[in-house]
Scaffold this active site. Structure first.
Site, short mmCIF file in Angstrom:
data_model
loop_
_atom_site.label_atom_id
_atom_site.label_comp_id
_atom_site.label_asym_id
_atom_site.label_seq_id
_atom_site.Cartn_x
_atom_site.Cartn_y
_atom_site.Cartn_z
N GLY A 122 0.80 -1.22 0.00
CA GLY A 122 0.00 0.00 0.00
C GLY A 122 0.84 1.27 0.00
O GLY A 122 2.07 1.24 0.12
N HIS A 123 0.14 2.39 -0.11
CA HIS A 123 0.84 3.68 -0.21
C HIS A 123 1.57 4.03 1.09
O HIS A 123 1.13 3.72 2.19
CB HIS A 123 -0.11 4.80 -0.63
CG HIS A 123 -1.28 5.03 0.26
ND1 HIS A 123 -2.28 5.92 -0.04
CD2 HIS A 123 -1.63 4.49 1.45
CE1 HIS A 123 -3.17 5.92 0.93
NE2 HIS A 123 -2.80 5.06 1.83
#
Length: 324
Positions: free
Chosen positions: A223-224
């Site tokens: 994920g970011h």
């Protein structure tokens, strides 16, 4: 590819027992090896497989030297599995000795992207504006590297990898969602390998970072704003939620999930299928798996788990009464 044992030892070291002129054509596990293959034994528990093996030569640790010599030709080394890994690299170089740098005609590389002359960009790849691909890096077919993302030197990205898609960021707006634009990028260090169809999202504000030497299997989601420390390895289908920080030299088993905003310290090993819901700062091996069982038994055990808190209180009450 044919190689004699003497040339293997000359290239990789080790202590050869047997005829150096003996040629091997393939690499195989002990149980399936033919008299033309070389194999290895890394675990003494499989000594019987060593004795039964038809392999021309076996790579073993010093503790297994006598058994291996009695069986036939062998190469003795402190780390047989590591030696075998290096041997596979040697055979790979024999089979495909020359890298093929350049950009495949079907690839799309933005004029504002930077691709090192020694890098290889495979069929149907996309390298967007401002992206950078380092020296000796190989992008297999259909890899996408998003704008402003950086891939370091000597990396290998397998087919279908996506670097720099938008992270999953939305703010509630009544009954709807408002997109949070992902303004960061992805920074990938040197000597990183990323498996097929793995996705690494760009950061919302700061970059998502994959440090040097990281190894990621197929179908992993990063994920970011995640940071993965150097030489950490993850098996297939791992999911790491946004803003998690994972230290150096960790391992994460297949299908494990690491929730967002957690910190995993260095030298942490997480078992397959584990849900990590809290930070793990101390080195060690962590497991959180409810064992599989027939459904009726599983439901009874799950029901008991729900009662643990009340059972604990009842036990405490009984202990107090017993003391009285």
């Amino acid at each position: 590819m044919k190689r004699d044992l003497a040339s293997i030892v000359a290239a990789l070291g080790g202590d050869l027992h047997g005829d150096g002129a003996l040629q091997v054509t393939g690499l195989a596990p002990l149980e399936g090896a033919t008299p033309q293959d070389i194999s290895f034994l890394s675990n003494p528990r499989y000594q019987q497989q060593l004795l039964d093996s038809r392999a021309a030569c076996v790579i073993v640790a010093p503790a297994m030297r006598e058994v291996a010599v009695a069986r036939g030709a062998c190469i003795v080394t402190d780390q047989p599995y590591l030696y075998f890994a290096k041997l596979t690299q040697l055979y790979k170089r024999d089979r495909d000795p020359h890298p093929h740098p350049g950009i495949h005609p079907s690839a799309v590389v933005d004029a504002a992207a930077v691709v090192h002359p020694s890098a290889s960009i495979g069929a149907l790849c996309v390298v967007e504006r401002g992206a950078s691909i380092g020296a000796g890096t190989v992008l297999k077919s259909r890899v996408t590297v998003g704008e402003d993302c950086v891939v370091g030197a000597r990396c290998l990205l397998h087919p279908g990898v996506v670097i720099g898609a938008d992270g999953f960021g939305f703010a509630p707006n009544g009954d709807a969602w408002e997109k949070i634009e992902q303004l960061g990028a992805v920074q990938i260090g040197n000597d990183v390998e990323i498996g097929a169809n793995t996705c690494i999202d760009r950061g919302a504000l700061q970059d998502t970072v994959i440090e040097d030497g990281v190894k990621l299997d197929n179908l992993i989601q990063i994920g970011h704003n995640v940071r993965v420390g150097r030489h950490t390895a993850m098996a297939g289908c791992v999911g790491v939620a946004g803003s998690a920080t994972i230290g150096a030299n960790c391992t994460v088993g297949g299908g494990a999930i690491i929730l967002g905003h957690l910190t995993i310290g260095a030298h942490v090993n997480i078992s397959a299928g584990t849900l990590v819901s809290k930070s793990l700062l101390k080195p060690g091996h962590y497991t959180g798996i409810f064992p599989v069982d027939d459904n009726a038994t599983w439901e009874r055990n799950a029901a008991s788990l729900k009662q643990l808190h009340s059972l604990r209180d009842r036990i405490k009450t009984l202990e107090k009464e017993t003391k009285k």
